[in-house]
Design an enzyme around this catalytic site. Structure first.
Site, short mmCIF file in Angstrom:
data_model
loop_
_atom_site.label_atom_id
_atom_site.label_comp_id
_atom_site.label_asym_id
_atom_site.label_seq_id
_atom_site.Cartn_x
_atom_site.Cartn_y
_atom_site.Cartn_z
N GLU A 74 0.88 -1.18 0.00
CA GLU A 74 0.00 0.00 0.00
C GLU A 74 0.91 1.22 0.00
OE1 GLU A 74 -3.22 -0.04 -0.17
OE2 GLU A 74 -3.47 -2.19 0.02
N CYS A 98 -2.61 9.30 2.39
CA CYS A 98 -2.26 8.71 1.10
C CYS A 98 -3.39 8.89 0.09
CB CYS A 98 -1.98 7.22 1.28
SG CYS A 98 -3.32 6.37 2.13
N GLU A 158 4.18 13.37 -5.10
CA GLU A 158 3.41 13.33 -3.84
C GLU A 158 4.05 14.29 -2.84
OE1 GLU A 158 3.74 9.88 -1.18
OE2 GLU A 158 1.56 9.90 -0.93
P1 NAD Z 1 7.98 5.27 4.77
O1 NAD Z 1 8.01 4.48 3.53
O2 NAD Z 1 9.08 6.21 5.06
O3 NAD Z 1 7.91 4.28 6.05
C1 NAD Z 1 6.90 3.30 6.15
C2 NAD Z 1 7.39 2.20 7.09
O4 NAD Z 1 8.49 1.53 6.47
C3 NAD Z 1 7.89 2.71 8.44
O5 NAD Z 1 7.51 1.82 9.46
C4 NAD Z 1 9.39 2.68 8.25
O6 NAD Z 1 10.10 2.55 9.45
C5 NAD Z 1 9.55 1.44 7.40
N1 NAD Z 1 10.81 1.35 6.66
C6 NAD Z 1 11.63 2.35 6.26
N2 NAD Z 1 12.72 1.84 5.63
C7 NAD Z 1 12.59 0.50 5.66
C8 NAD Z 1 13.39 -0.57 5.18
N3 NAD Z 1 14.55 -0.37 4.56
N4 NAD Z 1 12.94 -1.84 5.35
C9 NAD Z 1 11.75 -2.07 5.96
N5 NAD Z 1 10.97 -1.09 6.46
C10 NAD Z 1 11.38 0.18 6.30
O7 NAD Z 1 6.56 6.02 4.79
P2 NAD Z 1 6.04 7.13 5.79
O8 NAD Z 1 6.76 8.41 5.54
O9 NAD Z 1 5.98 6.61 7.18
O10 NAD Z 1 4.52 7.26 5.29
C11 NAD Z 1 4.11 8.10 4.25
C12 NAD Z 1 3.94 7.34 2.96
O11 NAD Z 1 3.05 6.25 3.15
C13 NAD Z 1 3.31 8.19 1.89
O12 NAD Z 1 3.94 7.94 0.68
C14 NAD Z 1 1.86 7.70 1.86
O13 NAD Z 1 1.20 7.92 0.64
C15 NAD Z 1 2.04 6.26 2.16
N6 NAD Z 1 0.81 5.69 2.68
C16 NAD Z 1 0.11 4.81 1.90
C17 NAD Z 1 -1.09 4.29 2.36
C18 NAD Z 1 -1.90 3.34 1.52
O14 NAD Z 1 -2.84 2.75 2.04
N7 NAD Z 1 -1.58 3.16 0.26
C19 NAD Z 1 -1.57 4.66 3.62
C20 NAD Z 1 -0.82 5.56 4.37
C21 NAD Z 1 0.37 6.07 3.91
#
Ligand code: NAD
Length: 487
Positions: free
Chosen positions: A259, A293, A390
């Site tokens: 997602e 998102c 975004e």
């Molecule tokens: P992010 O990708 O920075 O982090 C998401 C998660 O991934 C966090 O728990 C983070 O610690 C983890 N992570 C980071 N690096 C990693 C790695 N190398 N290996 C495994 N896990 C890792 O996202 P964010 O800034 O927390 O959230 C915002 C983003 O999420 C936006 O792009 C938003 O659109 C998206 N989002 C999508 C949905 C959906 O349902 N499609 C819902 C909410 C947010």
């Protein structure tokens, strides 16, 4: 004018890891600060899990799996219903923690985050009872049927913006289907996940079935992706990290659900009810301070209504109450972290450089917290990065269009495809355009209508797999065929 935030705020004690039904510090003793985005002050710390802590959590989930898998669905359902009841019983406390951690208005946490989480557990409690295989007819003497089986240990990795809801949309279907879970919440907003660990145990979730490890994505998240004891990865986050996570999981042939990011278009046709459209447009870009998102940051307005619409937004947007999330009149809180506000400022700088017209807002709000004015930008050139990428903040770009075809082309002209929306009073147009939009969910004449019964998820770079609805169970189950000879 500077924004000052006053106490009181809830007190939150230091967080530990929740593994095998108990609390423990990170093996290396590392801790992370948790910052209140409205004040910029650290309010507590949580454990920063190492790869070895992840290993312990995965081992606990592995041990717990056979018994949870074999627990009758009726018992699993009863426990999930109890989780839902406990969430509502502790609604005020959970809402306050979520508001403190993310900077969301307390009114939003009470009205949306907490009840949605409770509804999600209740919904999957019901679906736990309906997970059935089917009997099939085959042209030889055999009793042939399919079974729906859980996958095993799920790594549930969630982002910062809706911590409570997005953990529920993973944990509830995963547990309903009989999986065990290691959950890694975002490093910036880990508090509600720890509260939920306590509450899940209180509801009767056996030890080891849900383990919560706080920590950095690059350390704890990465260790989860590569751990051989993890059977599937359920990831919500940015497209860039998701791409990496899917590649790593692919290397280990682990199934993934992704997602990812979004950049939804919101189309206002010339026949729209303009009052309704203005309300929906504002909600779509300021809801959760634009850190959503499924926000609608790309507004497309029929040319005949373009200038009038901009004038209305120019008057309405500066009046949106921005302030302390604990003030009941606040509609827009701070951004969840300084780096997110800096990203918004960078996009507004690019917009100005590209000749964009700032119709409302455009500036950070001075003070200790990470506040930014809701901002509307018109007249950006075709292909502008500010429109294509975004931003993930309270920023709306506005473009005119002349025909329905052009509106659809502009709406689909992005690499993302999570949500989309349109405002029209023409029913035929509503169905026609909804069918043509590249998005996992389409709203007509409102925005952000969401329910655990309605699936959402991405197309294109917004990911694959669906959360919510019976469809979410596909990410947490596999189908087995059994054929018994009757000869
Ligand atoms: P992010 O990708 O920075 O982090 C998401 C998660 O991934 C966090 O728990 C983070 O610690 C983890 N992570 C980071 N690096 C990693 C790695 N190398 N290996 C495994 N896990 C890792 O996202 P964010 O800034 O927390 O959230 C915002 C983003 O999420 C936006 O792009 C938003 O659109 C998206 N989002 C999508 C949905 C959906 O349902 N499609 C819902 C909410 C947010």
């Amino acid at each position: 004018m500077a924004l000052t935030v006053t106490d009181p705020r809830p007190e939150v004690g230091p967080g530990q890891l929740f593994v095998a039904g108990g609390w423990r510090p990170a093996g290396g003793g590392d801790r992370l600060d948790v910052v209140d985005p409205a004040t910029g002050r650290a309010v507590t710390t949580v454990a920063a899990a190492s790869a070895s802590d992840v290993h312990t959590a995965v081992a606990a989930a592995r041990i717990a799996f056979p018994e949870w898998r074999d627990t009758p669905a009726r018992v699993r359902a009863r426990i999930l219903r109890q989780v839902s009841a406990l969430i509502m019983a502790r609604a005020d406390e959970i809402a306050a923690v979520e508001s403190l951690d993310v900077g969301k208005p307390i009114t939003l946490c009470r009205a949306v985050d907490v009840p949605t989480a409770a509804d999600t557990y209740e919904y999957y409690a019901a679906l736990a009872l309906t997970m059935e295989g089917t009997q099939r007819g085959v042209p030889f003497p055999a009793h042939a049927y399919t079974r729906k089986e859980p996958l095993g240990v799920i790594a549930a990795i969630t982002p910062f913006n809706f911590p409570l809801i997005l953990s529920s949309t993973k944990l509830a279907p995963a547990l309903a289907a009989g999986n065990t879970v290691v959950h890694k919440p975002a490093e910036d907003t880990p508090l509600s996940a720890l509260l939920m660990a306590e509450l899940l145990a209180e509801a009767g979730v056996p030890e080891g079935v849900v383990n919560v490890i706080t920590g950095l994505g690059s350390v704890a998240g990465e260790a989860l992706l590569t751990h051989p004891g993890v059977d599937a990865v359920a990831f919500t986050g940015s497209t860039s990290v998701g791409r990496h996570a899917a590649a790593v999981a692919g290397e280990h042939l682990k199934p993934v659900s992704m997602e990812l990011g979004g950049n939804a278009a919101h189309i206002v046709f010339d026949d729209a009810d303009m009052d309704q459209a203005v309300d929906a447009v504002i909600k779509a870009f300021v809801f959760n301070t634009g850190q959503f998102c499924m926000a609608g940051p790309r507004l497309l307005v029929a040319r005949s209504r373009y200038e009038a619409f901009l004038e209305i937004l120019g008057h309405a947007v500066p009046g949106i109450p921005v302030g302390d999330p604990f003030d009941e009149t606040t509609v827009v809180g701070p951004m969840a972290a300084e780096r997110h506000r800096a990203k918004v400022e960078e996009y507004i700088r690019i917009a100005r450089e590209e000749g964009g017209r700032v119709v409302a807002g455009g500036e950070r709000i001075p003070g200790d917290g990470y506040f930014h004015q809701p901002t509307v930008i018109a007249d950006l050139p075709p292909g502008s990065r500010v429109v294509r990428e975004e931003i993930f903040g309270p920023v709306l770009t506005v473009q005119p269009f002349d025909t329905e075809d052009e509106a659809v082309e502009l709406a689909n002209g992005t690499s993302y495809g999570l949500a989309a929306g349109l405002q029209t009073r023409d029913v035929a147009r509503a169905h026609r355009v909804a069918a043509r939009l590249d998005a996992g969910i389409v709203w007509v004449n409102d925005w952000a209508m969401l329910d655990p019964a309605m699936p959402f998820g991405g197309v294109k770079q917004s990911g694959f797999g669906r959360e919510n609805g019976p469809e979410a169970l596909d990410s947490y189950t596999r189908t087995k065929s059994v054929l018994i000879s009757l000869a």
